[in-house]
Every structure is written in C-alpha cells, then in structure tokens.
Motif scaffolding. Structure first.
Motif, mmCIF file in Angstrom:
data_model
loop_
_atom_site.group_PDB
_atom_site.id
_atom_site.type_symbol
_atom_site.label_atom_id
_atom_site.label_comp_id
_atom_site.label_asym_id
_atom_site.label_seq_id
_atom_site.Cartn_x
_atom_site.Cartn_y
_atom_site.Cartn_z
ATOM 1 N N THR A 1 0.828 -1.210 0.000
ATOM 2 C CA THR A 1 0.000 0.000 0.000
ATOM 3 C C THR A 1 0.854 1.248 0.000
ATOM 4 O OG1 THR A 1 -1.717 -1.190 1.230
ATOM 5 C CG2 THR A 1 -1.833 1.208 1.231
ATOM 6 N N HIS B 1 -2.227 -7.118 -3.884
ATOM 7 C CA HIS B 1 -3.582 -7.276 -3.363
ATOM 8 C C HIS B 1 -4.446 -6.112 -3.820
ATOM 9 C CE1 HIS B 1 -6.918 -7.766 -0.543
ATOM 10 N NE2 HIS B 1 -6.495 -9.005 -0.358
ATOM 11 N N GLY B 2 -5.672 -6.423 -4.217
ATOM 12 C CA GLY B 2 -6.527 -5.375 -4.765
ATOM 13 C C GLY B 2 -6.782 -4.243 -3.801
ATOM 14 N N ALA B 3 -6.965 -4.552 -2.509
ATOM 15 C CA ALA B 3 -7.219 -3.496 -1.528
ATOM 16 C C ALA B 3 -6.014 -2.580 -1.389
ATOM 17 C CB ALA B 3 -7.572 -4.121 -0.179
ATOM 18 N N ARG C 1 -6.196 -0.164 -4.245
ATOM 19 C CA ARG C 1 -7.283 0.803 -4.085
ATOM 20 C C ARG C 1 -6.957 1.847 -3.015
ATOM 21 N NH1 ARG C 1 -9.716 1.574 -8.021
ATOM 22 N NH2 ARG C 1 -7.626 1.053 -8.712
ATOM 23 N N GLY D 1 -11.221 -3.740 -4.667
ATOM 24 C CA GLY D 1 -10.045 -4.604 -4.575
ATOM 25 C C GLY D 1 -10.300 -5.982 -5.132
#
Length: 521
Positions: A283, A364-366, A369, A504
């Motif tokens: 992230t 990871h999609g989250a 995002r 995500g």
C-alpha cells in the motif's frame, strides 16, 4: 546511576553554551528570546487577576493546550536528535522500567520544561487570586509538567523508531500542511467571534470541550473545581493522561532496548522522495507512486486546479438569482468535496501501460485501491479543513459547523468509495502520458459518461439523508446539525470501506482485462 544520569543531563545543558562562538551566540540569543517570551506570558497572566474566571479560563486553557500540544509536535517537526535516547544507555545494562523512570526525571531538566513550569505556576497563582483552592493549583502544576515531559519523551521515542530514517523534504511538507490545517480553522474561528466585553459563547463552548482533552485537562482543573462543573471527567482525563503516557513510555523503552536499528545505507537516505516517507508495504509503495504522478503529471494537476474554479463559478448564478449571500457561502465547499471524491473515478486509465507493475506483482486489490486514494486524501483533508470554517464564518452561524462537516465528509468519502469501484469496473480512455491534458481521445462507447454519472449521482444519492438533515439545520434545528454530522461520518466510512473491498476484489479478478484496456487505450 540515577544521580549520575542527572549530572550528565545538567552537564549537557551547560555544554550547550560552549563551543564555537557562532553556536554560543545563537544559543544565548535563543535563551534570551525564550526568557523574554516566558516573562511576557507570565506578566500577561498576572494582569488577568481581576478578570472573570470564565475569561481567565479561556486564556489559560487555550494557551496551555497549545503549549502541551507543542511538546508532542516539536520532536516530530524538528527531527532533532534526542540526548536521552534509551539506546545511548543500553550498554549500562539497566532494566527498562528503572531506566525509563530515570530518563523521565532527567527529561524535566530542560529549558522548555522550566519555561512551562514558570507559566504553570503563574497560572496557579492567578487561579488562587480568583478564589480557587491553592492545593488544586499545585496539583495541576505537577500534572502539567509531568504530562509535557512524558509527551516529549513518547514523541521523541516514536520519532527515533520510525521517522529518523525517513526525514525528507516531503515529510516536512506534510507536517507543515498538518500544522496549517490546525492553525487556520482556529484563527478563522477566533477572528469571527464578536467580542463585546465578555467571552463569546462559542469560545466558551470550545474551551469547555478543550478541557476534556489530554492537552487541556490539567490546565483546566483549577477552573473546573472553582465552578463545580464536570469535575469528575476533567480530573479523570487530567490524571489518566500522564498515567497512560507513562505506560506508553515504559513500553517504548522496552521495545527500543530489545530491538536493533535497521542499518540505513547512503543510497536509501537520499533520492527516493515519497518512497522515503511512506511505509515499506504494498500500500505504501502504491501511495508513493501515486503521489509522484499526482504532483508531476499535468493531467492530474489540471483536474485539481479546475475544482476550486468550478466551485467559484457556481456562486455567480446563485448571487444573480437573488439567493442571500450568507446561504451562498455554504455552497462551494460541499461542491469541492463532491468533486474531490469524484477525482479518482478513472485513475487506472492515467497509469497507461504502467499498470502492469501492479498486476504482475500479484498486488492485493485493496492495497492498490487504498494506495491510489492517498494523494486525494492528502489534498482533500487540508482543503476541507480550511474551507469549512471559512465558509461557516461567512455564513455567520457556527451552529451549522457540524452539519457542514457531516455533508462534506459524506460527499468526500462516498465519492472515494464509489470511485474505487468505478475505476476498475468501467475505465475509459484519457490523454496519454506526455500529451496535452486538454486533448481527449475519441471514445466509441458511453462507458465514460456512465462511469462519471455513477460516481457523481451515486454520491449525491447516498448522501441525501445527510443533505436533508443539513437543510433542516439551516432552518434553525440544532439537533439536525448533530444528526448530519454523525450520519455523514457513518455513511462515508461505510461506503468507503465497501468501495475499497469491492474494488479490490474486482481488481484481482479483472487483471487481464485491465491490461488489455491499458494496451488498447
């Protein structure tokens, strides 16, 4: 050992006046200016001995809370080395608890703490002249000093653990903006008050709230005991704050002594910009990359610049239509919040083919995002924090502040949540990197219009209850203003969390199609 550490601390304080002549002169001038400021502050407090308890409480609590907050922020902002860093004493083999106690006591031997002690004692003396019990004044002085010392200790420990290796121009900019976000609304609030020989009601309400915070409770204790209002709550906060800080300080000393610093190479210290500031996580990496292109890509810069212009343009037809100016003043900030939440609705398209890095790395999609929302959040929070109090001050009724906060939070967070879904479900072509931001490619379908409408209209629909309660508050219903505040925060947080989760999951499942879109657009 405790006496030895205290003697070392005194020697370090005296050693600050030795060395090169320039250094000695700068230190001496700084001490003289600080002494003059403390003397002026004490004199100003003494001159208020004939004021009402409410007026003196407003000055003492707001000024004291600002000073206490400064002890927490100074180590983070300045980034100066801590002379009482527990790592320096690790070779002595002391247990963490005794060492933390000795270092906390040694931390009281500093010029800023002596300055706070002088101001706190003067405050207690004035409270005594206003018929507050002397014992509570002495008790509050002890709580103030201990709270300030432990705040500084904890802040310095956290800085040494997490920020020393990441000190950079970008971090300094973020901290400066954060301070601006706090200072500007306070200045606007104070400047908008009507002073007619008494303390304004709005200021007294702000002081009352501040007396329940860890920063102002110890300063407010004598006044609260004198008035007999909320004594238990203020005492609990005033006493609980140093206890909690003491426990945190012991825990941090234990952590510092049981871990080793990660060695940092010269290459890691320079040249990485935002990557030096954000955490070393997926992230954080996406956030750093997004910050770079949001600050340098003309396509994003133009989108940001257009938002306040569009909000200002809305004022003209409203004023020409005869809408009262005090109502028009409330319109631009919610529009800015709406467009800020709408901004990242097509952020994947601006990546062009560079999105392959996110897909090929199995991100990871989250994480994708959340990281992409960081630039908009860092931009939107200061704008809204500064714009909301200015708009309310022009409106003239500070009772509308909770409703304005609720509306703007709902529009902003709902927009971010829906944008997190829209950008992966229905991206549409935009100008390629290096092209003019005003040059738009031809589109064969209506995906662009659908994506924009979905985010814009969906945000308004989800925020409709909040807007309704804000409208009722505008008619004078104070209870509706509180409802708008909490409903706006609740709806915004829920929609943002759902949007990030759904977006995500779609990002992970549609990786190949997203790459096909990037190659074709």
């Amino acid at each position: 050992m405790a006496a030895h550490i205290l003697r070392l601390r005194l020697a370090m304080m005296l050693g600050a006046l030795r060395g090169e002549p320039r250094h000695t002169i700068r230190t001496a001038v700084g001490l003289v200016l600080l002494a003059a400021a403390v003397a002026a502050g004490c004199w100003a407090l003494v001159t208020l001995d004939e004021a009402t308890p409410e007026a003196f409480a407003a000055v003492a609590i707001m000024g004291g809370a600002a000073i206490t907050l400064g002890f927490a922020l100074a180590p983070v902002v300045t980034g100066s080395a801590d002379p009482l860093d527990p790592r320096r004493f690790g070779v002595l083999g002391l247990a963490p608890r005794p060492l933390s106690g000795v270092l906390a006591v040694a931390g009281m031997l500093s010029v800023p703490v002596l300055a706070v002690l002088a101001l706190a004692v003067t405050t207690a003396i004035v409270w005594g002249s206003l018929e507050a019990p002397m014992w509570i004044g002495v008790f509050s002085v002890g709580l103030i000093v201990v709270t300030c010392v432990l705040l500084a200790r904890v802040a310095m420990a956290l800085t040494s653990m997490f920020l020393r290796e990441r000190r950079s121009r970008e971090l300094s900019s973020v901290l400066a903006v954060g301070i601006l976000v706090v200072v500007v609304p306070v200045v606007v609030f104070l400047a908008s008050l009507e002073w007619e020989g008494t303390v304004p009601v709005q200021l007294m309400e702000a002081v009352r709230v501040l007396s329940f915070t860890p920063f102002g409770a110890a300063w407010a204790l004598p006044g609260v005991v004198l008035s007999g209002e909320s004594v238990a709550l203020t005492t609990l906060v005033a006493v609980g704050t140093p206890l909690a800080l003491g426990a945190a300080w012991v825990g941090l000393v234990t952590r510092i002594l049981s871990t080793t610093e990660r060695p940092v190479s010269v290459k890691e210290r320079g040249g990485l910009g935002w990557f030096n500031v954000t955490p070393g996580t997926p992230t954080g990496a996406v956030a750093a990359r997004s910050l770079v292109y949001w600050l340098r890509d003309p396509r994003h810069i133009v989108n940001v610049v257009v938002i306040p212009v569009a909000a200002a343009i809305v004022l003209i037809p409203l004023l020409l239509a005869g809408v009262p100016a005090h109502l028009v003043a409330l319109v631009p900030v919610p529009i800015i919040a709406l467009f800020l939440g709408w901004l990242p609705h097509n952020d994947l398209a601006y990546d062009s083919t560079a999105v392959w890095m996110h897909i090929a790395s199995g991100l990871h999609g989250a994480a994708d995002r959340i990281g992409r929302l960081v630039p908009v959040v860092l931009l939107g929070v200061p704008l809204l924090a500064i714009g909301i109090p200015i708009a309310v001050s022009f409106h003239g009724r500070w009772a509308m502040l909770p409703a304005m906060v609720g509306v703007c939070v709902s529009l902003f967070l709902c927009g971010l949540g829906l944008s997190s879904i829209s950008s992966v479900v229905s991206p549409y072509p935009v100008s390629r990197p290096g092209d003019s931001p005003f040059q738009q490619p031809q589109r064969t379908g209506a995906s662009g219009a659908l994506s924009q409408s979905f985010v814009m209209l969906g945000t308004i629909a989800l925020s409709a209850p909040v807007l309704w309660w804000a409208w009722l508050a505008l008619d004078g219903d104070v209870a509706s203003a509180e409802l708008a505040l909490w409903a706006g925060i609740g709806v915004g947080v829920v929609v943002l969390a759902l949007g990030v989760g759904i977006g995500g999951g779609v990002f992970r499942r549609r990786g190949s199609r997203i790459m096909e879109f990037a190659e074709a657009s």
